[in-house]
Design a protein around this motif. Structure first.
Motif, short mmCIF file in Angstrom:
data_model
loop_
_atom_site.label_atom_id
_atom_site.label_comp_id
_atom_site.label_asym_id
_atom_site.label_seq_id
_atom_site.Cartn_x
_atom_site.Cartn_y
_atom_site.Cartn_z
N HIS A 7 0.86 -1.27 -0.13
CA HIS A 7 -0.06 -0.04 -0.11
C HIS A 7 0.84 1.31 -0.07
CE1 HIS A 7 -3.21 -2.78 0.53
NE2 HIS A 7 -2.55 -3.35 1.70
N ARG A 8 2.07 1.30 -0.66
CA ARG A 8 2.95 2.50 -0.82
C ARG A 8 2.36 3.12 -1.96
NH1 ARG A 8 8.57 2.77 -3.28
NH2 ARG A 8 9.80 3.93 -1.80
N VAL A 9 2.45 4.41 -1.69
CA VAL A 9 1.74 5.43 -2.44
C VAL A 9 2.98 6.17 -3.10
CG1 VAL A 9 0.45 7.65 -3.03
CG2 VAL A 9 -0.19 5.42 -1.12
N VAL A 10 3.15 6.21 -4.45
CA VAL A 10 4.06 6.72 -5.18
C VAL A 10 3.46 7.73 -6.15
CG1 VAL A 10 6.33 7.08 -6.50
CG2 VAL A 10 5.64 5.15 -4.95
N LEU A 11 3.74 9.11 -5.89
CA LEU A 11 3.37 10.19 -6.98
C LEU A 11 4.80 10.56 -7.68
CD1 LEU A 11 0.84 10.55 -4.79
CD2 LEU A 11 0.41 12.76 -5.92
N THR A 12 4.59 10.78 -8.92
CA THR A 12 5.87 11.24 -9.79
C THR A 12 5.34 11.98 -10.80
OG1 THR A 12 6.74 8.69 -9.56
CG2 THR A 12 7.72 10.16 -11.08
N GLY A 13 5.69 13.17 -10.64
CA GLY A 13 5.78 14.15 -11.45
C GLY A 13 4.36 14.50 -11.72
N VAL A 14 3.58 14.62 -10.77
CA VAL A 14 2.17 14.64 -10.96
C VAL A 14 1.80 16.29 -10.96
CG1 VAL A 14 -0.23 14.51 -9.75
CG2 VAL A 14 1.34 12.40 -9.85
N SER A 15 0.94 16.63 -11.91
CA SER A 15 0.61 17.90 -11.87
C SER A 15 -0.75 18.09 -12.46
CB SER A 15 1.48 18.89 -12.83
OG SER A 15 1.33 18.43 -14.23
N LYS A 16 -1.65 19.36 -12.13
CA LYS A 16 -2.78 19.33 -12.55
C LYS A 16 -3.13 20.68 -13.05
CE LYS A 16 -7.12 18.13 -13.37
NZ LYS A 16 -7.39 17.20 -14.47
N SER A 17 -3.73 20.86 -14.24
CA SER A 17 -4.05 22.19 -14.88
C SER A 17 -5.62 22.21 -15.39
CB SER A 17 -3.19 22.67 -16.22
OG SER A 17 -1.84 22.56 -15.46
N TYR A 18 -5.90 23.42 -15.55
CA TYR A 18 -7.35 23.38 -15.91
C TYR A 18 -7.45 24.53 -17.25
CZ TYR A 18 -9.09 20.88 -12.01
OH TYR A 18 -9.33 19.82 -10.88
N ARG A 19 -8.19 24.38 -18.17
CA ARG A 19 -8.06 25.28 -19.14
C ARG A 19 -9.14 26.33 -18.83
NH1 ARG A 19 -5.05 24.14 -23.48
NH2 ARG A 19 -4.30 21.96 -23.74
N GLY A 20 -8.82 27.72 -19.28
CA GLY A 20 -9.58 28.72 -19.14
C GLY A 20 -9.53 29.56 -20.49
N ASP A 21 -10.55 30.67 -20.32
CA ASP A 21 -10.55 31.62 -21.44
C ASP A 21 -8.95 32.17 -21.63
OD1 ASP A 21 -13.01 30.99 -21.66
OD2 ASP A 21 -13.87 32.76 -20.50
N ASP A 22 -8.34 32.22 -20.63
CA ASP A 22 -7.01 32.90 -20.75
C ASP A 22 -5.79 31.91 -20.80
OD1 ASP A 22 -7.92 35.47 -20.42
OD2 ASP A 22 -8.13 35.42 -18.46
N GLY A 23 -6.33 30.54 -21.05
CA GLY A 23 -5.34 29.73 -21.19
C GLY A 23 -5.08 28.77 -19.90
N PRO A 24 -4.43 27.60 -19.96
CA PRO A 24 -4.51 26.83 -19.06
C PRO A 24 -3.83 27.47 -17.65
CG PRO A 24 -2.55 26.53 -20.39
CD PRO A 24 -3.33 27.48 -20.91
N THR A 25 -4.49 26.97 -16.36
CA THR A 25 -3.98 27.55 -15.13
C THR A 25 -3.42 26.51 -14.26
OG1 THR A 25 -5.80 29.34 -14.99
CG2 THR A 25 -4.80 28.53 -12.79
N GLN A 26 -2.47 26.35 -13.77
CA GLN A 26 -1.78 25.05 -13.11
C GLN A 26 -2.18 25.40 -11.82
OE1 GLN A 26 2.50 24.62 -12.76
NE2 GLN A 26 2.48 22.75 -13.68
N VAL A 27 -2.89 24.38 -11.05
CA VAL A 27 -3.39 24.52 -9.91
C VAL A 27 -2.23 23.53 -8.85
CG1 VAL A 27 -5.64 25.05 -10.40
CG2 VAL A 27 -5.12 22.56 -10.01
N LEU A 28 -1.71 22.64 -9.42
CA LEU A 28 -0.79 21.85 -8.70
C LEU A 28 0.47 21.53 -9.69
CD1 LEU A 28 -0.56 19.79 -6.18
CD2 LEU A 28 -1.14 17.95 -7.51
N ALA A 29 1.75 22.16 -9.31
CA ALA A 29 2.85 21.88 -9.81
C ALA A 29 3.37 20.64 -9.98
CB ALA A 29 3.90 22.76 -9.20
N PRO A 30 4.22 20.02 -10.95
CA PRO A 30 4.88 18.79 -10.94
C PRO A 30 5.41 18.26 -9.32
CG PRO A 30 5.55 20.00 -12.70
CD PRO A 30 4.76 20.92 -12.04
N THR A 31 4.67 17.26 -8.85
CA THR A 31 4.91 16.92 -7.38
C THR A 31 5.54 15.48 -7.38
OG1 THR A 31 3.18 18.46 -6.88
CG2 THR A 31 3.81 16.49 -5.29
#
Length: 252
Positions: A7-31
């Motif tokens: 049950h070891r959890v490993v996140l590698t380079g995980v990021s999250k962005s959402y697209r908006g009218d002004d382009g993508p907004t990154q809410v989570l940097a590569p983690t």
């Protein structure tokens, strides 16, 4: 026998962005983040820093824009009963009684009626709702509904428990009682826990490790083991001040 890293959890380079009218907004940097099997990791930080986004990606509710999430060496591609989630707001089925809500997961899994009823009663007793099992969710207070939701997750005996501000709506005494019960449950069963909270004291009292997240975009800026669960210990006070300073800096 269960492998130590099952049950070891490993996140590698995980990021999250959402697209908006002004382009993508990154809410989570590569983690990059590793949570060892049996750890109790608490995440604190200012509003909007990506705490819930991180939790929802691990739960399988959100797909990362980039990177990978693996549990026990297997890729996370969606929700799983092995990852129980306690949400910020209760999401009970209003047409079922409280007891039936708690029994729902075991019923779906085919657990015999008597066995699932016994487990449901045990969990209702654990959260102090054994006398309200026949009520409907709308007959309970907000805090009681949240306790019922916690019981509904715990009855499924998930190996990984993801909790998003689960005690925020509870009165102080109930919150302390559930903190104690959750800590006891973790000590007895060594579940892997990721716990999101705004309370520094709660994070230090419950966690074996505390992460602080910063903003613009969300990222981990502090990651340390907790030295003690005693509020009166100098090490507790020192770490509380240290965590508080990082959160204050994140606001800037």
């Amino acid at each position: 026998m269960t492998a130590p890293d099952e049950h070891r959890v490993v996140l590698t380079g995980v990021s999250k962005s959402y697209r908006g009218d002004d382009g993508p907004t990154q809410v989570l940097a590569p983690t990059d983040l590793t949570i060892e099997s049996g750890e109790f990791v608490c995440v604190v930080g200012p509003s909007g820093c990506g705490k819930s986004t991180l939790l929802n990606i691990l739960a399988g509710f959100l797909e990362p824009t980039e990177g990978t999430v693996r549990v026990g060496g297997r890729s996370v591609t969606g929700p799983s009963p092995d990852r129980g989630v306690v949400f910020q707001q209760p999401n009970l089925y209003p047409w079922l009684s409280v007891r039936q809500n708690v029994e729902f997961g075991p019923k779906v899994r085919g657990v015999p009626r008597d066995e699932r009823r016994t487990e449901a009663e045990r969990m209702l007793t654990l959260v102090g709702l054994d006398h309200l099992g026949n009520r409907r969710p709308y007959e309970l207070s907000g805090g009681q509904q949240q306790r019922a939701q916690i019981a509904r997750v715990l009855v499924n005996d998930p190996q990984i428990i993801l909790m998003d501000e689960p005690f925020g709506a509870l009165d102080a005494l109930t919150r302390e009682n559930l903190q104690d019960e959750l800590r006891t449950l973790w000590r007895d069963r060594r579940k892997t826990v990721l716990f999101v909270t705004h309370s520094i004291d709660e994070a230090l009292l419950l966690g074996t490790r505390v992460l602080v997240m910063g903003t613009r975009p969300g990222r981990i800026i502090y990651d340390n083991p907790t030295p003690t669960q005693s509020r009166t210990h100098p090490a507790f006070t020192h770490m509380r001040n240290e965590v508080s300073a990082h959160i204050y800096a994140a606001h800037g």
